[in-house]
Enzyme design. Structure first.
Site, mmCIF file in Angstrom:
data_model
loop_
_atom_site.group_PDB
_atom_site.id
_atom_site.type_symbol
_atom_site.label_atom_id
_atom_site.label_comp_id
_atom_site.label_asym_id
_atom_site.label_seq_id
_atom_site.Cartn_x
_atom_site.Cartn_y
_atom_site.Cartn_z
ATOM 1 N N HIS A 1 4.776 -7.531 -0.074
ATOM 2 C CA HIS A 1 4.468 -8.824 -0.692
ATOM 3 C C HIS A 1 5.153 -8.956 -2.045
ATOM 4 O O HIS A 1 5.601 -7.970 -2.630
ATOM 5 C CB HIS A 1 2.958 -8.978 -0.837
ATOM 6 C CG HIS A 1 2.224 -9.106 0.464
ATOM 7 N ND1 HIS A 1 1.369 -10.148 0.727
ATOM 8 C CD2 HIS A 1 2.231 -8.328 1.584
ATOM 9 C CE1 HIS A 1 0.852 -10.012 1.947
ATOM 10 N NE2 HIS A 1 1.366 -8.905 2.491
ATOM 11 N N ASP B 1 0.854 -1.182 0.000
ATOM 12 C CA ASP B 1 0.000 0.000 0.000
ATOM 13 C C ASP B 1 0.892 1.234 0.000
ATOM 14 O O ASP B 1 2.017 1.203 0.520
ATOM 15 C CB ASP B 1 -0.857 0.041 1.261
ATOM 16 C CG ASP B 1 -2.009 -0.938 1.248
ATOM 17 O OD1 ASP B 1 -2.148 -1.696 0.266
ATOM 18 O OD2 ASP B 1 -2.777 -0.953 2.232
ATOM 19 N N SER C 1 8.262 3.853 5.116
ATOM 20 C CA SER C 1 9.465 3.837 4.304
ATOM 21 C C SER C 1 9.109 3.626 2.846
ATOM 22 O O SER C 1 8.025 3.991 2.414
ATOM 23 C CB SER C 1 10.439 2.775 4.799
ATOM 24 O OG SER C 1 11.739 3.077 4.325
#
Length: 290
Positions: free
Chosen positions: A154, A88, A257
């Site tokens: 992911h 995201d 980050s």
């Protein structure tokens, strides 16, 4: 450049990040709850998507920050040829990795943009000129994770882990102002480079640390950062058959980050809807195999 970004040039990055790590892992009830409530309130965290929606149920701030999502909260793009968005966040920059004959600053390596004209080479990012050559002329996407976002990363595509490279560096903020002002920020910050072998060739996923980031950890090795600093550390995983499927969790951040994905030339084209500042969600189409 904002006064705060200017100040980060002289701040003791690693000391501040070490102190932040202690706070993130504190089990003191008032301390951890104050941290959680502050982030939820100031950044608009949507806890309805979390596997544990009760903010008081987390034992530490770090447990809250690396929280899991409910099953089905994110799903992979159904196109079997789609490479997936790894996290995201928001796209900082994306595009083609340049060639020397495109007028970039470096004669013998690919060149990627950071923001507002700032750029760096893939060799600088990966700390390995030979590894960088595989991505010359390919494509890249840089995704910034803000404090409100899901902080697990992911796999864009199924791959077998070949090696990781822990590159020491600074810990500048990776917020929009710093990215636009600090030259070669992503190639200067502490980072973990993850090299995968896939059915289309090499793929690199780079986890870039930032000011007050407590650490980076992977599903195959646990905590990778800290320690901060030290020499470049290469871990060779050839022969260990660490294979991660498309959309599987590979790593996580503590605090906000940036993740950078690099793909070789001729393998895939970035999704047409992607551009700088685009909001993105895990599992959306990042690129499509050519």
């Amino acid at each position: 450049m904002s006064p705060l970004t200017a100040l980060t040039y002289v701040l003791p990055h690693r000391l501040l990040s070490s102190l932040a790590r202690k706070l993130a892992y504190s089990t003191h009830p008032k301390t951890k709850q104050w941290l959680i409530d502050t982030v939820v309130r100031n950044f608009g965290v949507d806890l309805s998507e979390a596997a544990e929606p009760d903010p008081s149920a987390y034992p530490t701030f770090n447990a809250f920050f690396t929280r899991a999502l409910k099953p089905g909260a994110r799903t992979p793009d159904p196109d079997p040829r789609a490479l997936l968005m790894p996290a995201d966040g928001r796209v900082s920059e994306c595009g083609h990795i340049g060639h020397a004959d495109e007028g970039v600053l470096h004669e013998d390596a690919g060149h990627v943009f950071q923001a507002k004209g700032h750029g760096f080479t893939t060799a600088e990012l990966l700390a390995d000129e030979a590894a960088a050559e595989a991505f010359d002329g390919g494509v890249y996407a840089t995704v910034y994770l803000s404090p409100k976002d899901y902080h697990r990363v992911h796999m864009p595509w199924t791959g077998t882990l070949r090696e990781t490279v822990h590159v020491p560096g600074r810990l500048f903020s990776v917020g929009p102002d710093a990215v636009g002002a600090v030259s070669k920020l992503f190639a200067r910050n502490e980072r973990l480079v993850c090299h995968f072998d896939t059915d289309f060739g090499p793929m690199a996923v780079v986890m870039v640390g930032a000011l007050l980031v407590s650490g980076v950890e992977t599903v195959w090795s646990g905590v990778e950062i800290p320690p901060y600093g030290g020499p470049v550390t290469v871990k060779d995983y050839r022969g260990e058959n660490i294979r991660l499927e498309r959309f599987a969790e590979m790593a996580r951040f503590n605090y906000g980050s940036t993740v950078i994905v690099l793909l070789p030339k001729g393998v895939a084209e970035l999704a047409s809807h992607l551009s700088a500042e685009s909001p993105v969600r895990l599992g959306q189409q990042l690129a499509r195999l050519s």
